[in-house]
Design a protein around this motif. Structure first.
Motif, PDB file in Angstrom:
ATOM      1  N   VAL A   1       0.837  -1.200   0.000  1.00  0.00           N
ATOM      2  CA  VAL A   1       0.000   0.000   0.000  1.00  0.00           C
ATOM      3  C   VAL A   1       0.870   1.247   0.000  1.00  0.00           C
ATOM      4  O   VAL A   1       0.641   2.189  -0.769  1.00  0.00           O
ATOM      5  CB  VAL A   1      -0.942   0.001   1.217  1.00  0.00           C
ATOM      6  N   CYS A   2       1.878   1.288   0.866  1.00  0.00           N
ATOM      7  CA  CYS A   2       2.728   2.473   0.968  1.00  0.00           C
ATOM      8  C   CYS A   2       3.436   2.766  -0.345  1.00  0.00           C
ATOM      9  O   CYS A   2       3.481   3.914  -0.801  1.00  0.00           O
ATOM     10  CB  CYS A   2       3.746   2.295   2.095  1.00  0.00           C
ATOM     11  N   ARG A   3       4.017   1.735  -0.971  1.00  0.00           N
ATOM     12  CA  ARG A   3       4.702   1.957  -2.241  1.00  0.00           C
ATOM     13  C   ARG A   3       3.729   2.341  -3.343  1.00  0.00           C
ATOM     14  O   ARG A   3       4.052   3.136  -4.229  1.00  0.00           O
ATOM     15  CB  ARG A   3       5.510   0.724  -2.624  1.00  0.00           C
ATOM     16  N   GLU A   4       2.529   1.779  -3.311  1.00  0.00           N
ATOM     17  CA  GLU A   4       1.520   2.121  -4.312  1.00  0.00           C
ATOM     18  C   GLU A   4       1.147   3.598  -4.227  1.00  0.00           C
ATOM     19  O   GLU A   4       0.808   4.226  -5.232  1.00  0.00           O
ATOM     20  CB  GLU A   4       0.278   1.247  -4.101  1.00  0.00           C
ATOM     21  N   LEU A   5       1.242   4.174  -3.035  1.00  0.00           N
ATOM     22  CA  LEU A   5       0.917   5.577  -2.830  1.00  0.00           C
ATOM     23  C   LEU A   5       2.122   6.490  -2.980  1.00  0.00           C
ATOM     24  O   LEU A   5       2.000   7.701  -2.813  1.00  0.00           O
ATOM     25  CB  LEU A   5       0.302   5.766  -1.435  1.00  0.00           C
ATOM     26  N   GLY A   6       3.289   5.922  -3.273  1.00  0.00           N
ATOM     27  CA  GLY A   6       4.464   6.743  -3.501  1.00  0.00           C
ATOM     28  C   GLY A   6       5.336   6.963  -2.289  1.00  0.00           C
ATOM     29  O   GLY A   6       6.250   7.782  -2.324  1.00  0.00           O
ATOM     30  N   PHE A   7       5.068   6.250  -1.189  1.00  0.00           N
ATOM     31  CA  PHE A   7       5.919   6.336  -0.014  1.00  0.00           C
ATOM     32  C   PHE A   7       6.977   5.238  -0.069  1.00  0.00           C
ATOM     33  O   PHE A   7       7.075   4.485  -1.033  1.00  0.00           O
ATOM     34  CB  PHE A   7       5.076   6.178   1.258  1.00  0.00           C
ATOM     35  N   GLY A   8       7.722   5.115   1.004  1.00  0.00           N
ATOM     36  CA  GLY A   8       8.652   4.000   1.115  1.00  0.00           C
ATOM     37  C   GLY A   8       7.925   2.779   1.636  1.00  0.00           C
ATOM     38  O   GLY A   8       6.722   2.606   1.431  1.00  0.00           O
ATOM     39  N   SER A   9       8.634   1.933   2.334  1.00  0.00           N
ATOM     40  CA  SER A   9       8.010   0.743   2.906  1.00  0.00           C
ATOM     41  C   SER A   9       7.151   1.138   4.109  1.00  0.00           C
ATOM     42  O   SER A   9       7.158   2.289   4.545  1.00  0.00           O
ATOM     43  CB  SER A   9       9.083  -0.261   3.337  1.00  0.00           C
ATOM     44  N   ALA A  10       6.423   0.164   4.634  1.00  0.00           N
ATOM     45  CA  ALA A  10       5.556   0.442   5.778  1.00  0.00           C
ATOM     46  C   ALA A  10       6.354   0.396   7.080  1.00  0.00           C
ATOM     47  O   ALA A  10       7.210  -0.467   7.263  1.00  0.00           O
ATOM     48  CB  ALA A  10       4.423  -0.568   5.833  1.00  0.00           C
ATOM     49  N   ARG A  11       6.045   1.319   7.963  1.00  0.00           N
ATOM     50  CA  ARG A  11       6.630   1.306   9.303  1.00  0.00           C
ATOM     51  C   ARG A  11       5.795   0.449  10.236  1.00  0.00           C
ATOM     52  O   ARG A  11       6.331  -0.247  11.093  1.00  0.00           O
ATOM     53  CB  ARG A  11       6.717   2.749   9.820  1.00  0.00           C
TER      54      ARG A  11
END
Length: 608
Positions: free
Chosen positions: A199-209
């Protein structure tokens, strides 16, 4: 908060890409067919944190690598070319100094010079691909006219299929996915950090914390689309993971999944601070202005400072939501900083920093420039979130012709159209569109009126206190948005009518009790009480939109204002009305909303 990106492909501004949720940095786009064309296979997108889908930081993909454009020598003519590359007709403006956030990776173009007549950015002059002495603090952005090029088809637009809602900070929130044109939540069964990272990468962030369960970011409402999601962590989309389709008995919204993503630092929190407060969550606002060599701290003019501006300030401070935006801060007088350096601040509430809000330039204009009248905030890690039960509006809507002699109290509280003043009282009647409103608090904090009980207003006619002047707006709109009838409802009594099984009622209006809506409870205004209507006496037959907006003046802070509006299609033939397709404003996909707005009316006149 969900920033929006636009993707496109050359030549000549032909848009083949998709609307995509972007946050910080340069995310890898979902795979799409490659095409050799006049711009050497270049791809374009708008990134960063634009307020609208037609503005943002310009990014170009070349040789498989995304990069930005330096603002040196950048002009409106260059912006025209880039907007056409993205499928828009022209540019209305451009930005410099990384207004939409600093990108990452290569800076592909520097000293870009265009006449404005080129068919592609490759026909403009520059220092050459990848030859730049700029930093990403100089990334250029564009503001395009929201009009597509002739021949551009809506079918070329593919929307983001995942979003985050209810988070206090960028990159966190309840996970919602798009299915069959409707947004819904994800059940937390088997929810883990691998799925959250997708989800995080799909939204343009890094990995999930963190992968959060148990509705830690508030409960959604409506459909639960997915359950038992299992990902390896490398999938380009959550829909590429294995999952189980949900059934009614499988899961409840108390099990909505959420995420916290890893974000790169933007540095915006270093340009703002609080002083004088009793805790780190409150105080008078101070902002840093001036260049790198001569920074100075100053105050913000309190004129027109409100909840939306406070939301941005608390977000920039990293302190979550705004409880209150304050125009006077004399009780927090620290005495160290006295100069007002920012004024005229007007925010939409979604910006990352106050610099991104509209405000006066170098010339500060403030009605009361003394420090005691400068802006302050009280922030909180939790907030309420009100949501109207749209299906109940649809199920309960009907027309009543109510005699004027029964409407004296309603007239006193301004619940009738202005033409009622000229009516032949007490003879005749008013035609009212009545419906019930059930307002849920799905947030993580109780919804409380802004005014204390000492300032509530007693209304003798109805025998109750008003704790908010305007709690909801009711409107009848034409399909193009023109208002033809309106109503309003003061908060006659904010209380817990009913609650979920595991939640106890806390607020009750009887005997001058405390008013509010507890988390997990709802307040019900039945269709048969005064002012629970719209006066449609003067409305002509036709096709309309019924709109209800909760907390329309942002008097009370919420975690999400985008779900405060509800819309329905309705047809009125002068005698009967049919209300249908009621939905929360952000519950549909873009395409479903376009269909809704093009609603042609119904061939029958069923009364609901």
């Amino acid at each position: 908060m969900q920033p929006v990106g636009v993707w496109g492909r050359s030549p000549g501004g032909l848009l083949l890409g998709l609307l995509w949720s972007l946050c910080l940095g340069s995310p890898s786009p979902p795979p799409s067919p490659e095409k050799k064309d006049g711009s050497q296979g270049l791809r374009f997108r708008l990134a960063g944190f634009p307020r609208k889908h037609y503005e943002g930081r310009v990014e170009i993909q070349r040789a498989g690598e995304w990069g930005t454009i330096c603002d040196d020598d950048f002009t409106l003519q260059a912006a025209h070319i880039l907007c056409r590359e993205l499928g828009f007709t022209e540019a209305t403006g451009w930005t410099h100094s990384a207004k939409y956030g600093a990108g990452t990776g290569r800076i592909w173009l520097d000293n870009l010079s265009c006449r404005g007549t080129e068919q592609s950015v490759t026909e403009c002059t520059s220092r050459g691909w990848g030859n730049s002495d700029c930093t990403h603090d100089e990334d250029a952005g564009v503001i395009c006219k929201d009009q597509r090029l002739p021949g551009f088809s809506d079918s070329n637009v593919i929307e983001a299929r995942v979003r985050l809602k209810g988070g206090a900070h960028p990159g966190e929130g309840r996970v919602e996915v798009l299915k069959a044109g409707t947004w819904g939540t994800v059940c937390d069964r088997k929810w883990d950090v691998q799925a959250a990272s997708v989800v995080c990468r799909e939204l343009g962030f890094g990995s999930a914390r963190e992968a959060l369960s148990g509705a830690r970011m508030g409960q959604g409402m409506g459909a639960i689309h997915l359950s038992e999601v299992r990902c390896s962590g490398q999938e380009p989309s959550l829909w590429k993971c294995s999952y189980k389709n949900i059934t009614a008995e499988d899961c409840s919204h108390s099990q909505d999944a959420a995420v916290r993503c890893n974000l790169p630092s933007t540095g915006v929190e270093a340009k703002i601070r609080l002083s004088g407060g009793r805790s780190r969550y409150e105080g008078r606002l101070e902002v840093q202005t001036g260049g790198p060599g001569s920074p100075r701290w100053g105050l913000i003019c309190g004129d027109d400072w409100g909840t939306l501006e406070a939301m941005v300030a608390c977000r920039q401070l990293g302190l979550g939501y705004a409880n209150h935006g304050l125009q006077e801060t004399w009780y927090w007088d620290s005495g160290n900083v006295t100069e007002v350096v920012m004024s005229g601040v007007r925010c939409t509430g979604t910006e990352l920093s106050l610099d991104q809000c509209v405000h006066h330039g170098t010339h500060v204009t403030c009605k009361r420039p003394e420090p005691r009248f400068t802006a302050g905030v009280i922030c909180s890690e939790t907030a309420s979130d009100l949501l109207l039960h749209s299906a109940l509006v649809q199920e309960t809507a009907y027309i009543e012709d109510r005699p004027l002699h029964m409407l004296y109290c309603a007239a006193e509280e301004n619940c009738l159209a202005s033409s009622a003043r000229a009516a032949n009282w007490p003879y005749g009647h008013r035609r009212l569109l009545r419906f019930s409103s059930q307002i849920h608090n799905l947030g993580r904090a109780d919804f409380r009126p802004k005014a204390g009980r000492h300032s509530w207003v007693w209304h003798e006619c109805h025998g109750h206190y008003h704790s908010m002047d305007i709690f909801t707006h009711y409107d009848i709109l034409t399909p193009n948005g023109t208002k033809v009838a309106e109503g309003h409802k003061a908060s006659f009594c904010l209380e817990d009518t009913e609650c979920q099984e595991d939640v106890s009622k806390r607020y009750e209006c009887a005997n001058f009790g405390e008013q509010g809506i507890t988390v997990g409870c709802w307040d019900l205004y039945r269709h048969d009480i005064d002012c629970q209507w719209i006066d449609i006496t003067d409305v002509k037959p036709g096709n309309y939109i019924l709109q209800v907006v909760i907390n329309p003046n942002y008097e009370v802070a919420e975690s999400d204002f985008t779900n405060n509006a509800m819309k329905c299609n309705c047809k009125y033939d002068g005698h009967r009305i049919w209300v249908h397709n009621c939905h929360i404003g952000d519950a549909f996909s873009e395409e479903a909303n376009r269909i809704f707005e093009r609603y042609p009316g119904q061939t029958n006149n069923q009364v609901i």
